[in-house]
Design a protein around this motif. Structure first.
Motif, mmCIF file in Angstrom:
data_model
loop_
_atom_site.group_PDB
_atom_site.id
_atom_site.type_symbol
_atom_site.label_atom_id
_atom_site.label_comp_id
_atom_site.label_asym_id
_atom_site.label_seq_id
_atom_site.Cartn_x
_atom_site.Cartn_y
_atom_site.Cartn_z
ATOM 1 N N HIS A 111 0.614 -1.066 -0.104
ATOM 2 C CA HIS A 111 -0.042 0.296 0.320
ATOM 3 C C HIS A 111 0.798 1.772 0.162
ATOM 4 C CE1 HIS A 111 1.167 -0.209 4.241
ATOM 5 N NE2 HIS A 111 0.628 0.587 4.731
ATOM 6 N N GLY A 112 0.702 2.335 -0.255
ATOM 7 C CA GLY A 112 1.290 3.930 -0.167
ATOM 8 C C GLY A 112 2.065 3.115 -1.061
ATOM 9 N N SER A 131 -2.486 -2.640 -3.411
ATOM 10 C CA SER A 131 -3.956 -1.588 -2.924
ATOM 11 C C SER A 131 -3.747 -0.563 -4.624
ATOM 12 C CB SER A 131 -4.053 -0.592 -1.955
ATOM 13 O OG SER A 131 -3.370 0.380 -2.314
ATOM 14 N N HIS A 132 -5.044 -0.224 -4.915
ATOM 15 C CA HIS A 132 -5.128 0.452 -6.026
ATOM 16 C C HIS A 132 -4.504 1.891 -6.237
ATOM 17 C CE1 HIS A 132 -8.804 -1.738 -7.837
ATOM 18 N NE2 HIS A 132 -8.607 -1.888 -8.210
ATOM 19 N N THR A 133 -4.275 1.962 -5.032
ATOM 20 C CA THR A 133 -3.672 3.795 -4.802
ATOM 21 C C THR A 133 -2.209 3.708 -4.374
ATOM 22 O OG1 THR A 133 -4.349 3.721 -2.240
ATOM 23 C CG2 THR A 133 -6.058 4.596 -3.710
ATOM 24 N N ALA A 134 -1.615 2.209 -4.629
ATOM 25 C CA ALA A 134 -0.303 2.293 -4.218
ATOM 26 C C ALA A 134 0.931 3.034 -5.852
ATOM 27 C CB ALA A 134 0.512 0.972 -3.704
ATOM 28 N N ARG A 135 2.017 3.198 -5.062
ATOM 29 C CA ARG A 135 2.860 4.203 -6.353
ATOM 30 C C ARG A 135 3.759 2.832 -6.437
ATOM 31 N NH1 ARG A 135 3.169 9.938 -7.051
ATOM 32 N NH2 ARG A 135 2.853 9.673 -4.761
ATOM 33 N N GLY A 170 12.573 7.855 -12.948
ATOM 34 C CA GLY A 170 12.499 8.011 -11.656
ATOM 35 C C GLY A 170 10.904 8.143 -11.219
ATOM 36 N N ARG A 171 10.072 7.410 -12.861
ATOM 37 C CA ARG A 171 8.795 8.427 -12.916
ATOM 38 C C ARG A 171 8.103 7.203 -11.913
ATOM 39 N NH1 ARG A 171 5.507 5.558 -17.020
ATOM 40 N NH2 ARG A 171 6.525 4.334 -18.108
ATOM 41 N N PHE A 172 6.811 7.204 -11.236
ATOM 42 C CA PHE A 172 5.999 6.910 -11.156
ATOM 43 C C PHE A 172 5.266 5.914 -11.587
ATOM 44 C CE2 PHE A 172 7.173 8.878 -6.876
ATOM 45 C CZ PHE A 172 7.371 8.182 -5.936
ATOM 46 N N ILE A 173 4.806 4.627 -11.563
ATOM 47 C CA ILE A 173 3.647 3.822 -12.193
ATOM 48 C C ILE A 173 2.519 3.449 -10.918
ATOM 49 C CG2 ILE A 173 5.715 3.144 -13.870
ATOM 50 C CD1 ILE A 173 5.195 0.210 -12.293
ATOM 51 N N ASP A 174 1.801 3.522 -11.254
ATOM 52 C CA ASP A 174 0.534 3.149 -10.365
ATOM 53 C C ASP A 174 0.298 1.507 -10.424
ATOM 54 O OD1 ASP A 174 -0.579 2.365 -12.615
ATOM 55 O OD2 ASP A 174 -2.373 4.301 -13.246
ATOM 56 N N ALA A 175 -0.761 0.946 -8.992
ATOM 57 C CA ALA A 175 -0.592 -0.023 -9.284
ATOM 58 C C ALA A 175 -1.240 -0.878 -10.671
ATOM 59 C CB ALA A 175 -1.736 -0.953 -8.176
ATOM 60 N N VAL A 188 -5.900 -4.272 -6.670
ATOM 61 C CA VAL A 188 -7.121 -4.821 -6.004
ATOM 62 C C VAL A 188 -7.951 -3.261 -5.208
ATOM 63 C CG1 VAL A 188 -7.076 -6.836 -5.540
ATOM 64 C CG2 VAL A 188 -6.247 -5.288 -3.141
ATOM 65 N N PRO A 189 -8.613 -2.983 -5.111
ATOM 66 C CA PRO A 189 -9.329 -1.744 -4.247
ATOM 67 C C PRO A 189 -8.701 -1.428 -3.149
ATOM 68 C CG PRO A 189 -11.142 -2.936 -5.322
ATOM 69 C CD PRO A 189 -10.248 -3.281 -5.228
ATOM 70 N N ASP A 190 -8.425 -0.452 -1.849
ATOM 71 C CA ASP A 190 -7.663 -0.463 -1.301
ATOM 72 C C ASP A 190 -8.611 -1.544 0.150
ATOM 73 O OD1 ASP A 190 -6.728 1.770 -2.800
ATOM 74 O OD2 ASP A 190 -6.303 3.068 -1.400
ATOM 75 N N ALA A 191 -9.623 -1.276 0.357
ATOM 76 C CA ALA A 191 -10.843 -1.675 0.615
ATOM 77 C C ALA A 191 -10.488 -3.601 0.994
ATOM 78 C CB ALA A 191 -12.033 -1.295 0.849
ATOM 79 N N ALA A 192 -9.945 -3.709 -0.211
ATOM 80 C CA ALA A 192 -10.331 -4.871 -0.137
ATOM 81 C C ALA A 192 -8.933 -6.035 -0.054
ATOM 82 C CB ALA A 192 -10.776 -5.339 -1.891
ATOM 83 N N LEU A 193 -7.763 -5.455 -0.037
ATOM 84 C CA LEU A 193 -6.457 -5.819 -0.209
ATOM 85 C C LEU A 193 -6.324 -6.807 1.251
ATOM 86 C CD1 LEU A 193 -3.338 -5.436 -0.991
ATOM 87 C CD2 LEU A 193 -3.596 -3.281 0.253
ATOM 88 N N ASP A 194 -6.877 -6.797 1.786
ATOM 89 C CA ASP A 194 -6.309 -7.638 2.913
ATOM 90 C C ASP A 194 -7.202 -8.712 3.079
ATOM 91 O OD1 ASP A 194 -5.196 -6.775 4.904
ATOM 92 O OD2 ASP A 194 -6.185 -5.357 5.825
ATOM 93 N N ASP A 195 -8.210 -8.865 2.252
ATOM 94 C CA ASP A 195 -9.192 -10.117 1.434
ATOM 95 C C ASP A 195 -8.218 -11.021 0.382
ATOM 96 O OD1 ASP A 195 -11.321 -9.157 3.502
ATOM 97 O OD2 ASP A 195 -12.252 -8.986 2.386
ATOM 98 N N ALA A 196 -8.170 -10.151 -0.358
ATOM 99 C CA ALA A 196 -6.793 -10.642 -1.646
ATOM 100 C C ALA A 196 -5.734 -11.378 -1.170
ATOM 101 C CB ALA A 196 -6.863 -9.227 -2.599
ATOM 102 N N VAL A 197 -4.851 -10.666 0.310
ATOM 103 C CA VAL A 197 -3.926 -10.844 0.395
ATOM 104 C C VAL A 197 -3.841 -12.543 1.056
ATOM 105 C CG1 VAL A 197 -2.348 -10.932 2.108
ATOM 106 C CG2 VAL A 197 -2.751 -9.536 0.912
ATOM 107 N N ALA A 198 -5.549 -12.453 1.860
ATOM 108 C CA ALA A 198 -5.642 -13.484 2.504
ATOM 109 C C ALA A 198 -6.063 -14.501 1.780
ATOM 110 C CB ALA A 198 -7.325 -13.338 3.686
ATOM 111 N N ARG A 199 -7.418 -14.713 0.179
ATOM 112 C CA ARG A 199 -7.443 -15.446 -0.560
ATOM 113 C C ARG A 199 -6.072 -16.349 -1.118
ATOM 114 N NH1 ARG A 199 -11.596 -11.631 -1.939
ATOM 115 N NH2 ARG A 199 -9.930 -10.941 -4.107
ATOM 116 N N LYS A 200 -4.709 -15.544 -1.662
ATOM 117 C CA LYS A 200 -4.413 -16.037 -1.559
ATOM 118 C C LYS A 200 -3.178 -17.306 -1.091
ATOM 119 C CE LYS A 200 -2.664 -14.889 -5.126
ATOM 120 N NZ LYS A 200 -2.891 -15.468 -6.419
ATOM 121 N N VAL A 201 -2.835 -16.861 0.460
ATOM 122 C CA VAL A 201 -2.605 -17.292 1.588
ATOM 123 C C VAL A 201 -3.669 -18.206 1.906
ATOM 124 C CG1 VAL A 201 -2.420 -17.122 3.937
ATOM 125 C CG2 VAL A 201 -1.476 -15.161 3.093
ATOM 126 N N ALA A 202 -4.063 -18.871 1.334
ATOM 127 C CA ALA A 202 -5.254 -20.047 1.795
ATOM 128 C C ALA A 202 -5.765 -20.402 0.430
ATOM 129 C CB ALA A 202 -7.170 -18.784 1.704
#
Length: 264
Positions: A111-112, A131-135, A170-175, A188-202
């Motif tokens: 994130h971030g 997350s979608h807002t990560a750079r 040195g330019r940024f790229i978005d997620a 993934v949407p910011d609010a869905a980040l933990d769920d997406a990680v949990a699914r991959k772990v599972a």
């Protein structure tokens, strides 16, 4: 009341549950910049995981607003000596290689911002979800420093021209771009980040622990080999994997149309 981190807080938080280890970079006020002490703490945590036969998967996360802003530039400027810089970058490279050397998959939860050595950290993990807002950027060039060690990980994840473009501008790229280029697996949407990680772990921990360990080691080693050598090595690994109880159980379960019962 919000708790503020103190200088006595662990630089890397370590949590383990049911074989899933979560490492959290914990210098939020410094955007998790990789100080010497944090590199040492991260190396110690990776060493502990490598020795833990019960570990099944690792999630690398970060506290605060950013994943990792790279090296601690203020600390680096405090010792302007060639030997110091050589030792520092060697230490960081050892940490990055230790991630790949772990016998279990490592997932970056991003994130971030992930810049310079922080982007290198993402590229060094086996999998990454952002997350979608990560750079992402390898922005050392903006301060007169080509991100040479981050380039190693970056160029093993994205094409040469895309990696070099990031390194010299040195330019940024978005997620979304990072996912399209292969630096991360998905955005993934910011609010869905933990769920997406949990699914991959599972998904990972549902598989045979022995097969995952065989597979990760084989995957990286064969990439460095000529084609014929890679097939010979992979064939031997697969034969040895077949001798494991899990392989017999998995095939029997498939034929008998039932869920497999893996060995712990």
């Amino acid at each position: 009341m919000q708790r503020h981190p103190t200088t006595t807080d662990p630089l890397v938080l370590y949590d383990t549950r049911d074989g899933v280890v979560t490492l959290t970079l914990n210098r939020p006020l410094q955007f998790n910049a990789l100080s010497e002490a944090m590199l040492d703490a991260l190396q110690a945590a990776l060493d502990d995981i490598a020795a833990d036969a019960n570990a099944r998967c690792v999630v690398l996360a970060a506290a605060g607003k950013a994943f990792c802003a790279g090296h601690d530039l203020r600390e680096m400027r405090g010792t302007p000596q060639l030997a110091y810089y050589q030792a520092l970058f060697a230490r960081c490279s050892t940490v990055m290689q230790a991630i790949q050397a772990l016998p279990v998959p490592v997932i970056a939860r991003v994130h971030g911002v992930a810049t310079a050595a922080g982007c290198q950290l993402v590229g060094s993990c086996d999998l990454a979800i952002a997350s979608h807002t990560a750079r992402f950027a390898v922005s050392g060039i903006n301060v007169g420093l080509f991100c040479s060690t981050p380039a190693v990980a970056l160029s093993r994840n994205v094409s040469a021209k895309r990696a070099f473009d990031m390194l010299v501008t040195g330019r940024f790229i978005d997620a979304a771009t990072a996912a399209d280029w292969g630096l991360v697996n998905e955005a993934v949407p910011d609010a869905a980040l933990d769920d997406a990680v949990a699914r991959k772990v599972a998904d990972i921990v549902a598989k045979s622990p022995a097969a995952i360990r065989y597979g990760k080691a084989m995957f990286y080693r064969q990439r460095q080999m000529p084609l014929g050598d890679a097939y010979a090595y992979a064939g031997d690994v697969m034969a040895r994997n077949m001798m494991e109880d899990d392989a017999g159980e998995g095939i029997d379960a498939f034929l008998e149309k039932r869920p497999p019962r893996w060995r712990a």
